[in-house]
Design an enzyme around this catalytic site. Structure first.
Site, PDB file in Angstrom:
ATOM      1  N   ASP A 139      86.607  69.546  68.044  1.00  0.00           N
ATOM      2  CA  ASP A 139      85.256  69.126  67.688  1.00  0.00           C
ATOM      3  C   ASP A 139      84.370  69.065  68.931  1.00  0.00           C
ATOM      4  O   ASP A 139      84.872  69.024  70.063  1.00  0.00           O
ATOM      5  CB  ASP A 139      85.349  67.729  67.030  1.00  0.00           C
ATOM      6  CG  ASP A 139      84.264  67.487  66.005  1.00  0.00           C
ATOM      7  OD1 ASP A 139      83.257  68.209  66.021  1.00  0.00           O
ATOM      8  OD2 ASP A 139      84.426  66.554  65.193  1.00  0.00           O
ATOM      9  N   ASP A 144      79.380  69.678  57.910  1.00  0.00           N
ATOM     10  CA  ASP A 144      79.856  68.342  57.533  1.00  0.00           C
ATOM     11  C   ASP A 144      79.451  68.009  56.106  1.00  0.00           C
ATOM     12  O   ASP A 144      79.892  66.992  55.572  1.00  0.00           O
ATOM     13  CB  ASP A 144      79.260  67.292  58.480  1.00  0.00           C
ATOM     14  CG  ASP A 144      80.105  67.122  59.718  1.00  0.00           C
ATOM     15  OD1 ASP A 144      81.213  67.687  59.759  1.00  0.00           O
ATOM     16  OD2 ASP A 144      79.663  66.426  60.649  1.00  0.00           O
TER      17      ASP A 144
HETATM   18  C1  DGJ Z   1      82.295  65.560  63.194  1.00  0.00           C
HETATM   19  C2  DGJ Z   1      82.990  66.586  62.369  1.00  0.00           C
HETATM   20  O1  DGJ Z   1      82.084  67.559  61.972  1.00  0.00           O
HETATM   21  C3  DGJ Z   1      83.669  65.909  61.185  1.00  0.00           C
HETATM   22  O2  DGJ Z   1      84.257  66.874  60.377  1.00  0.00           O
HETATM   23  C4  DGJ Z   1      84.689  64.943  61.705  1.00  0.00           C
HETATM   24  O3  DGJ Z   1      85.710  65.622  62.365  1.00  0.00           O
HETATM   25  C5  DGJ Z   1      84.017  63.962  62.629  1.00  0.00           C
HETATM   26  N1  DGJ Z   1      83.272  64.624  63.673  1.00  0.00           N
HETATM   27  C6  DGJ Z   1      85.006  63.045  63.245  1.00  0.00           C
HETATM   28  O4  DGJ Z   1      84.408  62.182  64.103  1.00  0.00           O
END
Ligand code: DGJ
Length: 723
Positions: A454, A524
């Protein structure tokens, strides 16, 4: 294939070709390098007569200073302050490369010891031509590059439309289509880390007016770069729309030392006369074969813990989730955020990035106990990290405040949680640290199958504590060079590891990262309706194999929309299927539906993940429905998706005609994920490909289910098998 036609001049024309496309240059020695043509494959006769027909005749890599007001691909301030560059062809080198060809057209300045190789590369099995440049300073002192685009392409002026993707967090990859008008169209990114939320570095140009999916001449361009970029089309007073793409030069002027070579990222070009879907198929095939990690390996069906438990990680909970996904037929479990932090446990998003030790209060047995649990459940284990980042509240920051990106004399600007900071990847010590994050986890647990990588922050304050004061403008470029070095090291040691690129959702959906990453998290936002639009946009450039697409809870956590499970499944099944939900909150009936869907996805996985895409009805056309299909290259299997987008009484939806089938073969049609109490009228029936492509099938607007189960959603997935 690549041929050099020797003309009157020493080198003459260079014809760079794939099986269906041609790019022709005039590379006469001592003259400027001219771009003559890019498009449909030409015969050698046509190539010879191009100039007589009237060709582009535009400089192929225009440099600033000797050609008036036109936009340029390269701008250099030479070591003596001269701001003009005058490049002529020195020689042409053509070599074989991995079954394709590499052409280097070597240009030199007429006066200065300053050289540029304009490079073109082809592959034996692909309709993509990659272009980039290698800029070499042989002057005694540094020169300063203020523009350094990867490539330039003139497009004959006309009713040319550009299609591109724009958006925001949780609303990525929205499609914009507009005619090119006089003036400059600029698409750019300046985030520093994530480069595909607000705009994408890929575009298509429809040359025959308003863009069409399955007909018309289209040029596609994808800049393969993980960092800041700029794509611009200048429709000036000439006969051309002038397209440039490359690293964003803003605040990034580059001091090129004596003897140093600056290589620009590749710009991938393709052309199809089968509309935008044709260009997508070209990109997808090239991507899977050459540009995406493990592009030929089927992706596993996974459960990610994020929307199921967020930071509430504990051993029993992980065990339960692993057991549940295994019982539904899933193949992998991924523990997302919240598992680490010893001094500062990661209970929420405001601490511990950089402290990659396990929080033993949550996970007494450490990662190895989880890996073992996964093994016991017969599935694989994956883990989340965010290795380019730290928090002000972390042991790492306490120890290495000099490792974060910040300007001298200024306080660092923080991001997520009010404490997040970006590590300075231009610093080799930081690169070593980031490599060690992955290396330590993998050394301790070599069975780990998957890493979700990430990156949730931008470069919010320009400044490197590592780079010299006169090289501060190198920060954005050096960050991504550092990122590339780390990724190269990881891939050299862990070639089989599956790695997902996530950056606040879809912030790293680009061909600059995919050589190291197997896939990306599209967004997300897991709301199935919005996903139809986002995955549609993403599919213009990226194959389904790269698109993490998860079944999540209802109401959806981002939009609060309640969408029935059937629809959520049918949307997720058009990408790399996964789940992101707490299975223990699902009913037995929902579990059964998912179990069946997973079993059926396994059957169609090769078609979805390796097939050719044909987009049929765009959600952006506001016809109330969206539809696309995947066909195997052999045209013996296909999967058809149909999603209703709005619901009114007595509404009129189009009857969707299919594409990509063999007109002369017969196909048996079977519905997948059926919830209706009776089969569709055409269930099991056989139709010719011609009939399906000319007439399509009448898809009922609603599902036939018990009265109390009826709702306003409808979707269908049909599996077609040639007999
Ligand atoms: C942002 C990501 O896009 C999410 O899918 C998740 O992994 C969160 N971070 C976790 O903090």
């Amino acid at each position: 294939m690549l041929a050099v036609c020797f003309g009157a001049a020493a080198y003459g024309q260079v014809h760079i070709s794939t099986s269906r496309t041609s790019l022709v240059l005039d590379a006469s020695e001592g003259q400027k390098l001219m771009m003559l043509y890019y498009g449909d494959r030409l015969s050698e006769d046509d190539v010879r007569n191009l100039k007589a027909a009237g060709a582009f005749n535009a400089e192929a890599y225009p440099a600033y200073g000797m050609s008036g007001a036109s936009e340029t691909a390269l701008a250099v301030t030479h070591s003596d302050g001269n701001m003009s560059t005058d490049l002529i062809v020195d020689n042409v080198e053509i070599s074989d490369k991995d079954g394709g060809k590499l052409a280097k057209i070597c240009l030199k300045d007429k006066v200065y010891p300053f050289y540029v190789n304009v490079c073109y590369r082809t592959y034996p099995d692909s309709e993509v031509i990659e272009t980039w440049s290698e800029i070499e300073n042989r002057e005694k002192k540094p020169v300063v590059l203020t523009e350094f685009y990867s490539g330039f392409l003139p497009l004959r002026r006309g009713d040319v439309w550009i299609s591109h993707l724009y958006g925001s967090w949780a609303n990525e990859a929205k499609l914009a289509q507009e005619p090119l008008m006089p003036g400059m169209k600029v698409i750019k990114n300046k985030d520093g880390v994530r480069n595909s939320h607000t705009a994408h570095s890929e575009v298509m140009f429809s040359l025959d007016g308003k863009p069409m999916e399955n007909s018309g001449r289209v040029i596609g361009a994808a800049l393969c770069y993980s960092g800041n970029y700029e794509l611009k089309v200048d429709t000036d007073d000439s006969e051309y729309h002038r397209f440039f793409a490359g690293i964003n030069p803003d605040n990034s002027s580059y001091r090129l030392a004596s003897k140093e070579v600056f290589k620009t990222p590749e710009l991938a070009l393709t052309y199809s006369d089968e509309g935008m879907s044709g260009v997508s198929r070209n990109f997808h095939r090239w991507g899977r074969n050459h540009r995406i990690a493990h592009g030929d390996v089927p992706r596993k069906i996974l459960l990610n813990s994020w929307e199921g438990v967020y930071f509430d990680i504990n051993e029993a909970g992980m065990d339960q989730m692993m057991g549940d996904i295994a019982s539904m037929g899933g193949e992998l479990f991924v523990m997302d955020d919240g598992w680490f932090g010893v001094k500062y446990p990661r209970l929420t998003d405001n601490c511990a990035l950089g402290d990659w030790g396990v929080d033993r209060n949550k996970l007494p047995g450490g990662v190895s106990a989880l890996v073992k649990m996964a093994e016991d459940h017969g599935i694989r284990f994956g883990i989340w990290i965010e290795p380019e980042m730290t928090n002000t509240v972390s042991e790492l920051y306490e120890k290495h405040p000099d490792w974060v990106i910040k300007a001298p004399k200024r306080e660092p600007v923080t991001g997520r949680g009010g404490t997040q900071l970006v590590l300075d990847l231009s610093n080799p010590e930081v690169q070593d640290f980031i490599f060690s994050v992955v290396d330590d986890i993998m050394t301790a647990n070599p069975e780990i199958d998957y890493i979700k990588w990430d990156a949730n922050m931008n470069i919010a304050n320009h400044g490197s504590q590592y780079l010299a004061s006169d090289n501060q403008s190198h920060l954005y470029i050096e960050y991504h060079r550092g990122f590339a070095k780390v990724c190269d090291r990881i891939r050299a040691k862990y070639p089989d590891l599956v790695i997902q690129a996530c950056a606040s959702g879809g912030g790293r959906a680009n061909y600059g990262v995919l050589p190291w990453f197997d896939e990306f998290w599209v967004s997300d936002n897991t709301d199935a309706l919005q996903r139809v639009y986002m995955q549609w946009g993403t599919s213009y450039f990226f194959p389904a194999i790269t698109m993490g697409s998860h079944i999540s809870a209802a109401p959806n956590h981002q939009t609060s929309r309640t969408i029935p499970l059937k629809y959520r499944i049918d949307v997720a099944m058009s990408g790399r299927l996964g789940m992101e939900i707490q299975p223990k909150n699902m009913t037995q009936e929902e579990i059964t539906l998912c179990r069946n869907a997973i079993a059926q996805y396994k059957q169609i996985r090769p078609v979805v993940q390796f097939g050719d895409i044909y987009r049929l009805v765009s959600p952006y056309d506001n016809l109330g429905v969206a539809s696309l299909m995947y066909c195997t290259p052999e045209k013996d299997e296909a999967v058809f998706y149909w999603w209703k987008l709005e619901h009114f009484c007595n509404q009129h939806l189009p009857r969707v005609t299919m594409a990509g089938l063999d007109p002369d073969r017969n196909y048996k049609v079977v519905e997948l994920n059926r919830i209706d109490s009776e089969p569709l009228p055409f269930e099991g029936a056989v139709f010719s490909g011609r009939f399906l492509m000319e007439n399509g099938l009448e898809i009922p607007y609603t599902h036939k289910v018990d009265y109390h189960r009826q709702n306003d959603w409808a979707s269908r997935v049909l599996y077609l098998e040639a007999l």
